[in-house]
Write a protein that holds these residues in place. Sequence first.
Motif: not given
Lengths: 333, 333
Positions: A8-16, A43-45, A79-85, B328-333
């Motif tokens: 599950t997860g959330d698009r990072t477009t604003g605080p929840l 973040d990619m979505q 496990t909290i993880c970052l999509q773009s990575h 482009i300014g994405l979050f980079v860890i």
Amino acid sequence: MTRPIILTGDRTTGPLHIGHYAGSLRNRLRFQDDHEQFLLLADMQALTDNAHDPAKVRRNVMEVALDYLAVGIDPDRTTICLQSHLPALAELSMLYLNFVTVARLERNPTIKDEIRARGFGRDIPAGFLCYPAAQAADITAFKATVVPVGEDQAPLIEQTNEIVRRINSVAGRDLLPEAQAIIPRSGRLPGVNGKAKMSKSGGNAIPLSATPDEISAAVRAMFTDPDHLKVEDPGKVEGNVVFTYLDTFDEDAAAVEDMKARYQHGGLGDSRIKRRLDDVLQALIAPIRQHREELSREPDHVLDVIRRGTEKARDRTEATKREVLEGIGLFVI
Amino acid sequence: MTRPIILTGDRTTGPLHIGHYAGSLRNRLRFQDDHEQFLLLADMQALTDNAHDPAKVRRNVMEVALDYLAVGIDPDRTTICLQSHLPALAELSMLYLNFVTVARLERNPTIKDEIRARGFGRDIPAGFLCYPAAQAADITAFKATVVPVGEDQAPLIEQTNEIVRRINSVAGRDLLPEAQAIIPRSGRLPGVNGKAKMSKSGGNAIPLSATPDEISAAVRAMFTDPDHLKVEDPGKVEGNVVFTYLDTFDEDAAAVEDMKARYQHGGLGDSRIKRRLDDVLQALIAPIRQHREELSREPDHVLDVIRRGTEKARDRTEATKREVLEGIGLFVI
């Protein structure tokens, strides 16, 4: 016994906000006991309809992570993880795009609705049309079998399973598991003004970081029954946002039913039900806000949680990718 | 002085033939002197219209790599790399899909033609529609500024540059260079039967691994001038595949012009011009075939070339990906 894997997860477009709390976050607190839970900071979505504003997407990675930790998501159990990575997600996405037709993506009811809602017209970003394949990549990369989604998103899981069946058919064996959509009983929480779903952009949401004054102001402004002019008049409960929120957040269901009866009969004023809701929301948000404030003073700790989670997710998703490439018979060096 | 970076390659759908030699391979031999050349074994792109047959795509990775080395591509001067093993290409592809609309992809003349040629109808795989964005990812990941393409593929480079400009505009600086299409002077070589472009599936090609007998058989069957019945009759040179091939492969241009004049005047038989072409092709292919046979007895060596090239390409493309995400300014860890 292996615990079922949940993604599950959330698009990072604003605080929840409390809509997320009711619809997903509080379920996730329970899932961490009996599921292996992965929470994707998507973040990619988020970029699929925010390509013009990557700064917003970046900024909210940290905000959403803070929200997760503040409500009690435990990084040792979730496990909290970052999509773009997680490169494997993009690699599987690109692979899966070959197993779904453009016509099929265009027929997806969720995509159709969302294209209409966003007013894209003919200018749909290709990434937006393709995001069901990306979501299939997310789900399958973790081999998730349980995926909580809103009612309107169930077709996305069907789409995922179609891709899974095609991959398994090319592989000649059950390489990937099908996923099951879990649709939460409580529907989507309406916005403060009662008109749309709760959303920050509509100024219609109560964020999990709201101050006591912000909460009270939101409750005061909340939509009730416009025809309920005098306290002694009978009032309507359906479409009355205060009661919808009380149903959602007040743990004393009997007391809420009692208030509803009195409100419908006449003799219970809006100020009384709003005071009750204010108490309930203040009690709900106060510890979250406090925890969030503490955490936001330790950004390195939050970053470390994201890093460690992403590392773990990377191992998992890379393994699946390799299995899929080998399984369908590509050249693996 | 830095050499210009050139990206080129082949979909791994079949062994290469003399059409590839004329149209691209022999240019690549020259490019390795004064360019930094990357040669992509495009197995992921091959899947965009071969998802039903990944085994074919896998098998031909080795075949195409053998062809490269057999014609004289030098792995110390040209980096041979495997697309499916370069995650950054998929990651940039997924990113770029957000910067191009579905309508724009559908308007791409190359895609339109290819959709028609493949008879996809409404059932276009999404990966096929999206491949211009994937190609933009390939090109930009290597920061290639020179991209040799067929005449019909020039719109793909225009598409790449549109994406580059959008990325640079979001980044606020020239993060990625635009690429220039190099269109080889010699057009596409016709097939042996004169009817279509040379392709193995049409039984219409002379592969670089052809045996002497196979070459002779192909030349004997070759389309000339169907109205040139007697040796003494005047014959047509235009559309005469033997002369097209002589123009392409015979290094003695004066001798070919002389033969053309005699053929057009009357008195030069098909068997004579075919004998000449047979000599020319036997001389061209013999050393390639021999080198290819030697190499195919050392698959570990070929695999090692692919592995080392892919490793080098991975460093390069990962660096670009990181630069783009940060730029482009994405979050980079």
